[in-house]
Design a protein around this motif. Sequence first.
Motif, PDB file in Angstrom:
ATOM      1  N   ASP A  53       0.552  -0.701  -0.362  1.00 53.77           N
ATOM      2  CA  ASP A  53      -0.187   0.183  -0.558  1.00 53.77           C
ATOM      3  C   ASP A  53       1.003   1.375  -0.038  1.00 53.77           C
ATOM      4  O   ASP A  53       0.873   2.376  -0.817  1.00 53.77           O
ATOM      5  CB  ASP A  53      -0.936   0.293   1.066  1.00 53.77           C
ATOM      6  CG  ASP A  53      -2.172  -1.067   1.078  1.00 53.77           C
ATOM      7  OD1 ASP A  53      -2.056  -1.355  -0.136  1.00 53.77           O
ATOM      8  OD2 ASP A  53      -2.811  -1.698   2.190  1.00 53.77           O
ATOM      9  N   SER A  54       2.244   0.962   0.853  1.00 53.56           N
ATOM     10  CA  SER A  54       2.978   2.679   0.860  1.00 53.56           C
ATOM     11  C   SER A  54       4.006   1.988  -0.443  1.00 53.56           C
ATOM     12  O   SER A  54       4.234   3.445  -1.258  1.00 53.56           O
ATOM     13  CB  SER A  54       3.572   2.449   1.977  1.00 53.56           C
ATOM     14  OG  SER A  54       4.978   1.717   1.647  1.00 53.56           O
ATOM     15  N   MET A  83       5.283   9.844   6.124  1.00 57.28           N
ATOM     16  CA  MET A  83       3.422  10.107   5.587  1.00 57.28           C
ATOM     17  C   MET A  83       3.762   8.985   4.932  1.00 57.28           C
ATOM     18  O   MET A  83       2.153   8.657   4.785  1.00 57.28           O
ATOM     19  CB  MET A  83       3.977  11.108   5.073  1.00 57.28           C
ATOM     20  CG  MET A  83       4.089  12.140   5.942  1.00 57.28           C
ATOM     21  SD  MET A  83       3.034  12.508   7.574  1.00 57.28           S
ATOM     22  CE  MET A  83       1.769  12.380   6.537  1.00 57.28           C
ATOM     23  N   LYS A  84       4.229   8.094   4.131  1.00 55.33           N
ATOM     24  CA  LYS A  84       3.048   7.140   2.625  1.00 55.33           C
ATOM     25  C   LYS A  84       3.418   6.283   4.234  1.00 55.33           C
ATOM     26  O   LYS A  84       2.011   5.183   3.545  1.00 55.33           O
ATOM     27  CB  LYS A  84       4.688   6.225   1.939  1.00 55.33           C
ATOM     28  CG  LYS A  84       4.794   7.809   0.678  1.00 55.33           C
ATOM     29  CD  LYS A  84       5.809   6.645   0.243  1.00 55.33           C
ATOM     30  CE  LYS A  84       6.724   7.899  -0.942  1.00 55.33           C
ATOM     31  NZ  LYS A  84       7.770   6.989  -1.785  1.00 55.33           N
ATOM     32  N   ARG A  89      -0.012   6.867   5.632  1.00 58.13           N
ATOM     33  CA  ARG A  89      -1.921   7.027   4.686  1.00 58.13           C
ATOM     34  C   ARG A  89      -1.921   5.553   4.456  1.00 58.13           C
ATOM     35  O   ARG A  89      -2.695   5.709   4.464  1.00 58.13           O
ATOM     36  CB  ARG A  89      -1.058   7.862   3.579  1.00 58.13           C
ATOM     37  CG  ARG A  89      -0.959   8.917   3.622  1.00 58.13           C
ATOM     38  CD  ARG A  89      -1.380   9.746   2.144  1.00 58.13           C
ATOM     39  NE  ARG A  89       0.016   9.699   1.483  1.00 58.13           N
ATOM     40  CZ  ARG A  89       1.525  10.410   1.654  1.00 58.13           C
ATOM     41  NH1 ARG A  89       1.919  11.224   2.184  1.00 58.13           N
ATOM     42  NH2 ARG A  89       2.109  10.269   0.747  1.00 58.13           N
ATOM     43  N   ALA A  90      -0.683   4.244   4.269  1.00 57.88           N
ATOM     44  CA  ALA A  90      -1.316   3.078   3.820  1.00 57.88           C
ATOM     45  C   ALA A  90      -2.204   2.493   5.462  1.00 57.88           C
ATOM     46  O   ALA A  90      -2.942   1.985   5.218  1.00 57.88           O
ATOM     47  CB  ALA A  90       0.125   2.397   4.022  1.00 57.88           C
ATOM     48  N   GLY A  97      -3.624   4.271   7.417  1.00 53.84           N
ATOM     49  CA  GLY A  97      -5.235   4.575   6.939  1.00 53.84           C
ATOM     50  C   GLY A  97      -5.094   6.236   8.688  1.00 53.84           C
ATOM     51  O   GLY A  97      -6.495   5.903   9.171  1.00 53.84           O
ATOM     52  N   GLU A 155      -3.639  10.008   9.619  1.00 54.05           N
ATOM     53  CA  GLU A 155      -3.654  10.923   9.644  1.00 54.05           C
ATOM     54  C   GLU A 155      -3.197  11.484  11.257  1.00 54.05           C
ATOM     55  O   GLU A 155      -3.383  11.800  11.647  1.00 54.05           O
ATOM     56  CB  GLU A 155      -4.719  11.568   9.554  1.00 54.05           C
ATOM     57  CG  GLU A 155      -5.617  12.189   9.793  1.00 54.05           C
ATOM     58  CD  GLU A 155      -6.545  12.952   9.181  1.00 54.05           C
ATOM     59  OE1 GLU A 155      -7.713  13.456   9.645  1.00 54.05           O
ATOM     60  OE2 GLU A 155      -6.607  13.192   7.994  1.00 54.05           O
TER      61      GLU A 155
END
Length: 107
Positions: free
Chosen positions: A55-56, A79-80, A83-84, A86, A88
């Motif tokens: 996902d990243s 940050m990748k 995000r992967a 989920g 923030e």
Amino acid sequence: MTLELREFDTSAYLDNEEVIAEYLSQVLADGDSDELLVAIGNIAKARGMTKIANDSGLGRESLYKVFAPGAKPRFETVMKVMRALGVELQAKPLAAGKSYGNLPSSD
């Protein structure tokens, strides 16, 4: 009788969104960047390193290296992974009367 102690595995207890959010919030509140990287690595392990790597866009082996003790990953990489996962990060003002490190308070 010999007692066998097993290493505590934080990732085994990160089994739902609320627990993960609270764990990450507590680590962020402590303000230790090394501890934050360990926490993100624990969350990635709980979610499945292969899935998070896919996902990243990072390799699975690279992901383990990024969150190894002493690693200094780039912010973009962290940050990748966030995000992967989920997750923030959000900023909020410090509570009244608090200051962080050597920064002046807002008095």
